[in-house]
Motif scaffolding. Structure first.
Motif, PDB file in Angstrom:
ATOM      1  N   SER A 134      11.617 -14.740 -98.705  1.00 22.08           N
ATOM      2  CA  SER A 134      10.666 -14.442 -97.635  1.00 22.08           C
ATOM      3  C   SER A 134      10.896 -15.299 -96.394  1.00 22.08           C
ATOM      4  N   SER A 135      11.642 -16.398 -96.528  1.00 22.66           N
ATOM      5  CA  SER A 135      11.934 -17.248 -95.370  1.00 22.66           C
ATOM      6  C   SER A 135      12.821 -16.528 -94.360  1.00 22.66           C
ATOM      7  N   ASN A 138      12.157 -13.977 -92.960  1.00 22.59           N
ATOM      8  CA  ASN A 138      11.278 -13.415 -91.929  1.00 22.59           C
ATOM      9  C   ASN A 138      11.115 -14.345 -90.732  1.00 22.59           C
ATOM     10  N   ASN A 139      11.349 -15.647 -90.940  1.00 24.75           N
ATOM     11  CA  ASN A 139      11.050 -16.619 -89.886  1.00 24.75           C
ATOM     12  C   ASN A 139      12.189 -17.573 -89.547  1.00 24.75           C
ATOM     13  N   GLY A 162      17.941 -15.649 -92.545  1.00 26.50           N
ATOM     14  CA  GLY A 162      18.101 -14.233 -92.268  1.00 26.50           C
ATOM     15  C   GLY A 162      19.556 -13.820 -92.248  1.00 26.50           C
ATOM     16  N   TYR A 221      18.018  -3.436 -98.077  1.00 27.61           N
ATOM     17  CA  TYR A 221      17.001  -4.470 -97.866  1.00 27.61           C
ATOM     18  C   TYR A 221      15.743  -4.134 -98.675  1.00 27.61           C
ATOM     19  N   ASN A 257      10.668  -8.601-100.129  1.00 26.08           N
ATOM     20  CA  ASN A 257       9.859  -9.618 -99.456  1.00 26.08           C
ATOM     21  C   ASN A 257      10.218  -9.773 -97.977  1.00 26.08           C
ATOM     22  N   ILE A 258      11.351  -9.225 -97.576  1.00 21.33           N
ATOM     23  CA  ILE A 258      11.762  -9.320 -96.171  1.00 21.33           C
ATOM     24  C   ILE A 258      11.165  -8.147 -95.408  1.00 21.33           C
ATOM     25  N   ARG A 259      10.454  -8.439 -94.325  1.00 20.48           N
ATOM     26  CA  ARG A 259       9.802  -7.397 -93.541  1.00 20.48           C
ATOM     27  C   ARG A 259      10.822  -6.597 -92.728  1.00 20.48           C
ATOM     28  N   GLU A 288      10.951  -5.690 -89.697  1.00 17.89           N
ATOM     29  CA  GLU A 288      11.273  -6.239 -88.380  1.00 17.89           C
ATOM     30  C   GLU A 288      12.241  -7.422 -88.468  1.00 17.89           C
ATOM     31  N   ALA A 289      12.445  -7.962 -89.686  1.00 21.30           N
ATOM     32  CA  ALA A 289      13.381  -9.071 -89.875  1.00 21.30           C
ATOM     33  C   ALA A 289      14.748  -8.595 -90.367  1.00 21.30           C
ATOM     34  N   TYR A 290      14.918  -7.279 -90.551  1.00 24.79           N
ATOM     35  CA  TYR A 290      16.222  -6.757 -90.940  1.00 24.79           C
ATOM     36  C   TYR A 290      17.194  -6.983 -89.785  1.00 24.79           C
TER      37      TYR A 290
END
Length: 293
Positions: free
Chosen positions: A148-149, A151-152, A157, A190, A196-198, A200-202
């Motif tokens: 999940s990290s 995402n930020n 990423g 993904y 867990n990856i949103r 918008e973070a792809y």
């Protein structure tokens, strides 16, 4: 040099705000984008060193050039872009090896080695941007195992973009999925492998070689490598320091960016390679025309 001075002035005017940005995976604003600008800084340092080494500039001009090279080397650490720092030191190490094993200029090699040690040491003790970027990088690396990290955190990423891209290549090994279908093909994997990856973070794979393999398969990747590097290899064994420097810089950028998929990246990569190749042409006479390299 002018752009670096303007950037430094902007940094001094917004000292606290910009230092804080570096703790959040951001850097001071530059034109063009910070990654390509950092690569230009490395190429500028390499160009200045070549001019000094070949005594192309003498007198007061040489003093100004020495100052410019040193300033840009320190500025690279103030900017604290990972791509720029890596390229600067790889080019520096290659230059050091050249001085030791090819030209046997041990005194110059000792000076360069000292610079490669002292400049980062001084920069880290002086520049908050470099200290904050180092802290941010360590934090990024420490979160790679937490899906999940992504995402930020930019480094996390990128790691997961590589993993997803490799899955796409595994399913389409020879001719890839096509340039236009990279995004939807990666999105499917993904969602399947890393829910867990949103969305918008792809991100698409930040690696030019891997990007080419996803788009055009292993066949396309081989054709790309041959096509891109043949021009540089074809001038061997001609001594072409700036051509080698630019190929090194661009190749290192390929490992962490899809450099050729943006206009500024493509323009930067090809312009200076073609400029250096122009200098390898045989002149029609002893002083028939000026060659840029």
């Amino acid at each position: 040099m002018v752009a670096a001075l303007l950037s430094t002035g902007n940094y001094l005017l917004h000292f606290d705000q910009i230092n804080e940005m570096y703790l959040h995976s951001k850097v001071m604003p530059t034109e063009p984008d910070h990654i390509r600008f950092s690569l230009l800084v490395t190429l500028s340092v390499a160009s200045g060193v070549c001019l000094l080494a070949h005594r192309s500039v003498v007198g007061r001009g040489a003093v100004i050039l020495w100052g410019s090279v040193l300033y840009l080397a320190f500025y690279q650490h103030l900017l604290a872009v990972r791509s720029g720092l890596v390229t600067l030191y790889v080019v520096g190490i290659v230059g050091l090896l050249w001085l030791v094993f090819r030209t046997r200029q041990y005194q110059q090699a000792l000076v360069l080695a000292a610079a490669l040690v002292l400049i980062p040491a001084v920069s880290y003790s002086v520049f908050p941007t470099l200290q904050n970027k180092s802290a941010n990088t360590r934090e990024d690396v420490g979160r790679v195992d937490n899906t999940s990290s992504a995402n930020n955190y930019s480094l996390v990423g990128r790691v997961y973009s590589y993993k997803v891209a490799l899955e796409v290549v595994k399913d389409n090994p020879w001719v890839g999925v096509g340039r236009a279908d990279i995004e939807p093909e990666m999105a499917v994997r993904y969602q399947r492998d890393y829910p867990n990856i949103r969305p918008e973070a792809y991100i698409q794979p930040h690696n030019q070689f891997l990007f080419s393999a996803v788009a055009f398969g292993l066949i396309g990747l081989v054709l790309f490598i041959i096509g891109f590097y043949y021009a540089g290899v074809s001038v061997w064994p001609t001594y072409a320091p700036l051509l080698l420097a630019q190929y090194l810089i661009v190749t290192l950028s390929f490992l962490v960016e899809y450099t050729l998929e943006t206009q500024i990246g493509l323009g930067y990569a090809l312009f200076f390679i073609l400029l250096a190749l122009e200098g390898q042409k045989v002149a029609p006479g002893p002083e028939g025309e000026w060659r840029p390299v």
